[in-house]
Design an enzyme around this catalytic site. Structure first.
Site, PDB file in Angstrom:
ATOM      1  N   HIS A 148       0.814  -1.219   0.000  1.00 54.56           N
ATOM      2  CA  HIS A 148       0.000   0.000   0.000  1.00 54.56           C
ATOM      3  C   HIS A 148       0.848   1.269   0.000  1.00 54.56           C
ATOM      4  O   HIS A 148       0.305   2.372  -0.082  1.00 54.56           O
ATOM      5  CB  HIS A 148      -0.948  -0.003   1.198  1.00 54.56           C
ATOM      6  CG  HIS A 148      -2.007  -1.066   1.082  1.00 54.56           C
ATOM      7  ND1 HIS A 148      -2.890  -1.113   0.036  1.00 54.56           N
ATOM      8  CD2 HIS A 148      -2.298  -2.141   1.857  1.00 54.56           C
ATOM      9  CE1 HIS A 148      -3.700  -2.162   0.182  1.00 54.56           C
ATOM     10  NE2 HIS A 148      -3.353  -2.806   1.279  1.00 54.56           N
ATOM     11  N   ARG A 182       7.411  -5.140   3.139  1.00 54.00           N
ATOM     12  CA  ARG A 182       6.142  -5.834   2.926  1.00 54.00           C
ATOM     13  C   ARG A 182       5.964  -5.901   1.414  1.00 54.00           C
ATOM     14  O   ARG A 182       5.933  -4.865   0.741  1.00 54.00           O
ATOM     15  CB  ARG A 182       4.948  -5.119   3.547  1.00 54.00           C
ATOM     16  CG  ARG A 182       3.662  -5.849   3.055  1.00 54.00           C
ATOM     17  CD  ARG A 182       2.432  -5.471   3.791  1.00 54.00           C
ATOM     18  NE  ARG A 182       1.951  -4.143   3.501  1.00 54.00           N
ATOM     19  CZ  ARG A 182       0.767  -3.694   3.932  1.00 54.00           C
ATOM     20  NH1 ARG A 182      -0.027  -4.479   4.649  1.00 54.00           N
ATOM     21  NH2 ARG A 182       0.390  -2.460   3.663  1.00 54.00           N
TER      22      ARG A 182
END
Ligand code: 3PY
Ligand code: MG
Length: 267
Positions: free
Chosen positions: A46, A71
């Protein structure tokens, strides 16, 4: 090979504070790496960050005391390996819902015969050292994000997987999975119970329980609940809050305490 201090901290039950970067900047990465976090995670899911932007960020974190982590945007063989080759010492993988998802993810992070990571450690060698290949499987941490109903149903089997070091709960997606508004620290009783259950099952399996949080207070609360690795807000959240606080203080007529000397320069 350079050891991964997070492994020891987690084994000793010491809290790990993990920063979270979504701004594609090596400077931001370097700044946060110097603030006392145990690790700094570059968020390619994100965050506004692609692989090419992640490389200088990992380089910047490498020049700080914090452990460089990522991530990934998805459970992808090529992407996981590229980021490990780029020097990540820990990988957080989103949307792990089944035992097979978790086994695949772990296998991407481990060299044969244990896993299927391909050889070519590039920056891993520079950061980790010449014997990187010998010890990489031991030092690199793997965290599966549990954030779906299916993951909750499979949690016990997932956390038992060999080579999986821990979980990292995505509380926002977990809220959505239960039909609730996304909140990092939701008050919803059903979501709270699910999070407590995941934390308990992970700890019972001897694995690290991690969770994303929206603030320092949220992270404190999660540590008190038994989590071992927490993210007290991402870079954008911290920057936004600090900016709003600064504006509110500047506009108020009430005398405020002086800022600490290290912040007086404004940098
Ligand atoms: C979530 O809360 O779902 C996350 O993945 C945190 O970034
Ligand atoms: Mg999520």
């Amino acid at each position: 090979m350079r050891i991964n201090p997070l492994r020891q901290l987690l084994a000793d039950g010491k809290p790990v504070l993990n920063a979270w970067l979504s701004i594609p900047s090596s400077y931001s990465a370097e700044v946060l790496g110097h603030q006392g976090f145990d690790s700094v995670t570059v968020d390619l899911q994100h965050g506004m960050i692609g692989f090419d932007a992640a490389i200088p960020m990992l380089q910047a974190i490498s020049a700080t005391p914090a452990v460089p982590m990522v991530r990934v945007s998805k459970n992808d063989y090529a992407l996981v390996m590229q980021l490990l080759d780029a020097g990540a010492y820990g990988v957080i993988c989103p949307m792990i819902s089944t035992v097979k998802d978790a086994q695949d993810f772990v296998s991407y992070c481990r060299y044969p015969p244990t896993g299927q990571r391909s050889f070519g450690p590039a920056r891993g060698l520079l950061y980790g050292g010449a014997d990187y290949f010998v010890h990489a499987d031991r030092e690199i941490l793997t965290f599966a994000m549990l954030e779906t109903r299916e993951a909750v149903a499979n949690a016990e089997a997932i956390v038992a997987i060999d080579g999986l070091d821990g979980i990292y709960i995505g509380p926002n997606d977990l809220c959505l999975a239960y039909g609730k508004a996304p909140r990092a620290e939701s008050d919803d009783p059903e979501v709270k119970a699910v999070i407590a259950d995941l934390c308990g099952k992970t700890r019972a399996a001897g694995k690290a329980a991690g969770i994303f949080c929206s603030s320092g207070a949220g992270a404190r609360q999660r540590l008190d609940e038994g989590f071992g690795i927490v993210t007290p807000g991402n870079d954008v959240g911290l920057l936004t809050q600090a900016a709003r606080d600064a504006i509110a203080v500047a506009k108020s007529s009430v005398a405020v305490a002086p800022v600490s000397s290290s912040l007086r320069s404004g940098y």
